[in-house]
Design a protein around this motif. Structure first.
Motif, PDB file in Angstrom:
ATOM      1  N   ARG A  33      18.883  84.473  45.866  1.00 24.07           N
ATOM      2  CA  ARG A  33      18.114  85.455  45.125  1.00 24.07           C
ATOM      3  C   ARG A  33      18.286  85.335  43.614  1.00 24.07           C
ATOM      4  N   PHE A  34      19.553  85.257  43.209  1.00 24.47           N
ATOM      5  CA  PHE A  34      19.826  85.218  41.769  1.00 24.47           C
ATOM      6  C   PHE A  34      19.329  83.910  41.140  1.00 24.47           C
ATOM      7  N   VAL A  35      19.422  82.816  41.926  1.00 20.97           N
ATOM      8  CA  VAL A  35      18.941  81.530  41.435  1.00 20.97           C
ATOM      9  C   VAL A  35      17.421  81.585  41.240  1.00 20.97           C
ATOM     10  N   ASP A  36      16.733  82.171  42.218  1.00 20.33           N
ATOM     11  CA  ASP A  36      15.280  82.250  42.120  1.00 20.33           C
ATOM     12  C   ASP A  36      14.847  83.151  40.977  1.00 20.33           C
ATOM     13  N   ASP A  37      15.659  84.175  40.735  1.00 26.92           N
ATOM     14  CA  ASP A  37      15.380  85.071  39.629  1.00 26.92           C
ATOM     15  C   ASP A  37      15.469  84.305  38.306  1.00 26.92           C
ATOM     16  N   LEU A  38      16.504  83.494  38.155  1.00 25.39           N
ATOM     17  CA  LEU A  38      16.659  82.694  36.932  1.00 25.39           C
ATOM     18  C   LEU A  38      15.527  81.673  36.822  1.00 25.39           C
ATOM     19  N   ARG A  39      15.114  81.141  37.970  1.00 31.82           N
ATOM     20  CA  ARG A  39      14.039  80.151  37.970  1.00 31.82           C
ATOM     21  C   ARG A  39      12.745  80.794  37.498  1.00 31.82           C
ATOM     22  N   ALA A  40      12.498  82.014  37.993  1.00 31.34           N
ATOM     23  CA  ALA A  40      11.276  82.720  37.613  1.00 31.34           C
ATOM     24  C   ALA A  40      11.249  82.998  36.113  1.00 31.34           C
ATOM     25  N   ARG A  41      12.424  83.159  35.532  1.00 31.87           N
ATOM     26  CA  ARG A  41      12.489  83.427  34.098  1.00 31.87           C
ATOM     27  C   ARG A  41      12.522  82.143  33.275  1.00 31.87           C
ATOM     28  N   GLY A  42      12.474  81.018  33.962  1.00 32.24           N
ATOM     29  CA  GLY A  42      12.425  79.744  33.240  1.00 32.24           C
ATOM     30  C   GLY A  42      13.733  79.355  32.580  1.00 32.24           C
ATOM     31  N   ILE A  43      14.835  79.847  33.120  1.00 31.48           N
ATOM     32  CA  ILE A  43      16.128  79.587  32.489  1.00 31.48           C
ATOM     33  C   ILE A  43      16.826  78.380  33.105  1.00 31.48           C
ATOM     34  N   VAL A  44      16.436  78.044  34.333  1.00 30.67           N
ATOM     35  CA  VAL A  44      17.069  76.900  34.993  1.00 30.67           C
ATOM     36  C   VAL A  44      16.015  75.841  35.329  1.00 30.67           C
ATOM     37  N   ILE A  45      16.486  74.634  35.611  1.00 31.31           N
ATOM     38  CA  ILE A  45      15.580  73.538  35.951  1.00 31.31           C
ATOM     39  C   ILE A  45      15.184  73.668  37.417  1.00 31.31           C
ATOM     40  N   ALA A  46      13.925  74.022  37.642  1.00 27.15           N
ATOM     41  CA  ALA A  46      13.475  74.357  39.002  1.00 27.15           C
ATOM     42  C   ALA A  46      13.752  73.228  39.991  1.00 27.15           C
ATOM     43  N   GLU A  47      13.523  71.968  39.555  1.00 35.58           N
ATOM     44  CA  GLU A  47      13.642  70.841  40.493  1.00 35.58           C
ATOM     45  C   GLU A  47      15.095  70.579  40.903  1.00 35.58           C
ATOM     46  N   SER A  48      16.035  71.142  40.137  1.00 38.12           N
ATOM     47  CA  SER A  48      17.444  70.862  40.452  1.00 38.12           C
ATOM     48  C   SER A  48      17.995  71.813  41.513  1.00 38.12           C
ATOM     49  N   ARG A  49      17.214  72.820  41.881  1.00 35.28           N
ATOM     50  CA  ARG A  49      17.661  73.823  42.836  1.00 35.28           C
ATOM     51  C   ARG A  49      18.022  73.170  44.162  1.00 35.28           C
ATOM     52  N   THR A  50      19.278  73.323  44.573  1.00 36.20           N
ATOM     53  CA  THR A  50      19.778  72.624  45.755  1.00 36.20           C
ATOM     54  C   THR A  50      20.563  73.562  46.650  1.00 36.20           C
ATOM     55  N   LEU A  51      20.237  73.533  47.937  1.00 33.07           N
ATOM     56  CA  LEU A  51      21.045  74.275  48.912  1.00 33.07           C
ATOM     57  C   LEU A  51      22.327  73.477  49.123  1.00 33.07           C
ATOM     58  N   TYR A  52      23.480  74.093  48.872  1.00 32.08           N
ATOM     59  CA  TYR A  52      24.710  73.307  48.987  1.00 32.08           C
ATOM     60  C   TYR A  52      25.651  73.814  50.078  1.00 32.08           C
ATOM     61  N   ALA A  53      25.465  75.021  50.555  1.00 37.68           N
ATOM     62  CA  ALA A  53      26.378  75.506  51.591  1.00 37.68           C
ATOM     63  C   ALA A  53      25.851  76.788  52.194  1.00 37.68           C
ATOM     64  N   GLN A  54      26.422  77.129  53.348  1.00 37.82           N
ATOM     65  CA  GLN A  54      26.194  78.457  53.905  1.00 37.82           C
ATOM     66  C   GLN A  54      27.568  79.093  54.089  1.00 37.82           C
ATOM     67  N   GLY A  55      27.696  80.313  53.606  1.00 39.29           N
ATOM     68  CA  GLY A  55      28.995  80.976  53.657  1.00 39.29           C
ATOM     69  C   GLY A  55      29.089  81.968  54.803  1.00 39.29           C
ATOM     70  N   ARG A  56      30.305  82.308  55.146  1.00 40.85           N
ATOM     71  CA  ARG A  56      30.549  83.303  56.196  1.00 40.85           C
ATOM     72  C   ARG A  56      31.506  84.356  55.664  1.00 40.85           C
ATOM     73  N   ILE A  57      31.418  85.555  56.228  1.00 44.77           N
ATOM     74  CA  ILE A  57      32.404  86.564  55.869  1.00 44.77           C
ATOM     75  C   ILE A  57      33.398  86.754  57.006  1.00 44.77           C
ATOM     76  N   VAL A  58      34.602  87.139  56.626  1.00 51.60           N
ATOM     77  CA  VAL A  58      35.646  87.406  57.621  1.00 51.60           C
ATOM     78  C   VAL A  58      36.272  88.764  57.322  1.00 51.60           C
ATOM     79  N   LEU A  59      36.923  89.279  58.357  1.00 53.09           N
ATOM     80  CA  LEU A  59      37.647  90.544  58.207  1.00 53.09           C
ATOM     81  C   LEU A  59      39.105  90.179  57.922  1.00 53.09           C
TER      82      LEU A  59
END
Lengths: 217, 252
Positions: B82-108
């Motif tokens: 979400r935050f990455v896309d928000d920055l992309r929409a504002r033209g602050i980051v290089i759109a083509e560099s956007r890369t999925l790098y991991a999926q996280g999990r939560i633990v108790l």
């Protein structure tokens, strides 16, 4: 362990205190010696940074000096970067500490007998000269006390610095930010060492300054 | 004397700017869940690329806000998209560099210190658990996931009085580590530390934490930043990321 935050903090606090003196002494003198419309408003405004939460101050400061803020854009056009650099940490320290200097110095200037200044005036001295040769020497202790307070506050600033300078290791991570960072990372040893250095160095410095002010007068 | 002091002060103020750009390290703004993984991957990359790297950790939302306001980040590793896309929409980051790098999990997570043991979210309602730490859901993706999981388990309203918000996920874990709170919902990637017991949480209870990295437009070395992203999901970074409990692209 990395002691850069200690060095950075002292550098930032020293520069900030210098700038605070440059801006604060004239302000204190104006508040003490001149009556004008808006005097009381200005006097209250000076106190604002002490009253407002540091993060709130930092946030509005960032809106001003950030890359999209009016000041940030103007400086950017000149090729000067302020937000998230060590200069922003200096600015943060100045904003947080100037009230302490101004209030102390103002009280000091107000306690100086104005007849002495008038005597100097009858001798043809300029206002500038009177300030340096009469007012300031007589209010010296109050100014030193205010400067010491301002320096201590500058050294300890956390909230404003975090907002406008970030917490970039080796660039803007000052001692208070580094301690917070180490605690979050559960590196309690590093946090304790930094905190100890902070306490010992500041205590020594304040004691030294206190002695200096007493011996001189 | 006074004039000299003044002049010196001005020089001290201006000099660092006049000295020109010193060789700055590649500055990575990383979500706090990457604390341990980056600590291992950064030295490997420094050796491989012959470049210096510095890391700033924080909650994804806080870091995004700083980047938006001109923080000198080269690369941003967020804990969601979400935050990455928000920055992309504002033209602050290089759109083509956007890369999925991991999926996280939560633990108790619970601290061995407090002697409290839990087996699932339901245990959090027990009376000996007085406080539960999560990251601030407003700007920390792991906090948001924790909130979603608690809501899905029907516990959110009941647990609300017990919740303590950490500024970021590392901060939330620190509350647990010190025994200040009895339990916390934290990132799996930082929970494997001495003194902490971690129980996995059903990932179906929250939106997947698809974590994206992106190169910031103002970066002077976008290729190096992109190289770092690829290094992290490449043969060198992958095993380290996996060891810290991240699922990697192509594996989920």
């Amino acid at each position: 362990m990395d002691l850069y935050p200690v060095w950075l903090s002292f550098q930032v606090a020293t520069t900030a205190t210098g700038l605070t003196l440059l801006a604060g002494l004239p302000l204190a003198w104006v508040l003490a010696r001149r009556r004008f419309a808006g005097h009381d408003l200005l006097e209250s405004a000076v106190m604002l940074p002490l009253v407002l939460p540091p993060t709130v101050l930092g946030y509005y400061l960032l809106l001003l000096i950030g890359s999209r803020g009016p000041v940030g854009r103007a400086l950017g056009a000149l090729g000067i970067e302020l937000a998230f650099t060590w200069r922003a940490a200096v600015l943060a320290a100045c904003v947080g500490s100037i009230a302490l200097l101004v209030k102390a110095a103002q009280a000091g200037f107000e306690s100086v007998d104005q007849r002495l200044e008038q005597a100097a005036r009858t001798l043809g001295r300029s206002e500038w000269n009177i300030f340096w040769s009469v007012t300031l020497p007589l209010a010296w202790r109050a100014v030193v006390a205010g400067t010491t307070l301002a320096f201590a506050r500058a050294l300890g600033d956390f909230g404003i610095t975090l907002m406008v300078a970030g917490s970039i290791p080796g660039m803007t991570q000052t001692m208070p930010l580094a301690i917070y960072d180490r605690v979050q990372a559960n590196q309690m040893h590093d946090a304790n060492v930094l905190a100890l250095i902070a306490v010992v160095s500041v205590t020594a410095l304040l004691m030294g300054l206190g002695r200096l002010a007493r011996v001189r007068f | 004397m006074r004039r000299i002091a003044l002049a010196l002060l001005l020089v001290a103020w201006v000099a660092p700017a006049a000295a020109g750009p010193a060789p700055q390290p590649l500055l990575i703004y990383g979500a706090a869940d990457l604390a341990f993984a980056l600590k291992e991957i950064v030295p490997l990359f420094e050796k491989a690329a012959g470049a210096r790297v510095a890391v700033v950790l924080g909650s994804t939302g806080t870091l995004a806000k700083q980047i938006e306001n001109g923080a000198p980040a080269d690369v941003f590793f967020a804990a969601d998209e979400r935050f990455v896309d928000d920055l992309r929409a504002r033209g602050i980051v290089i759109a083509e560099s956007r890369t999925l790098y991991a999926q996280g999990r939560i633990v108790l997570a619970t601290s061995v210190k407090t002697g409290v043991s839990v087996t699932g979210l339901g245990d959090l309602a027990r009376s000996e658990i007085r406080r539960v730490a999560i990251a601030n859901p407003a700007h920390a993706p792991y906090g948001r996931a924790a909130r979603q999981a608690l809501e899905a388990a029907g516990l959110w309203e009941r647990l609300r009085p017990k919740l303590v918000y950490g500024e970021n996920i590392r901060h939330a874990l620190q509350f647990v580590e010190t025994g200040a709170v009895e339990a916390g919902l934290v990132a799996q990637s930082i929970a494997d530390v001495p003194g902490i017991r971690a129980v996995p949480i059903d990932p179906a209870l929250h939106q997947a934490l698809n974590q994206y990295a992106v190169v910031v437009k103002r970066s002077a070395r976008p290729e190096l930043g992109l190289a770092f992203i690829h290094f992290l999901i490449g043969p060198e970074g992958r095993p380290i990321m996996r060891r810290y409990g991240f699922r990697l692209p192509g594996e989920f």
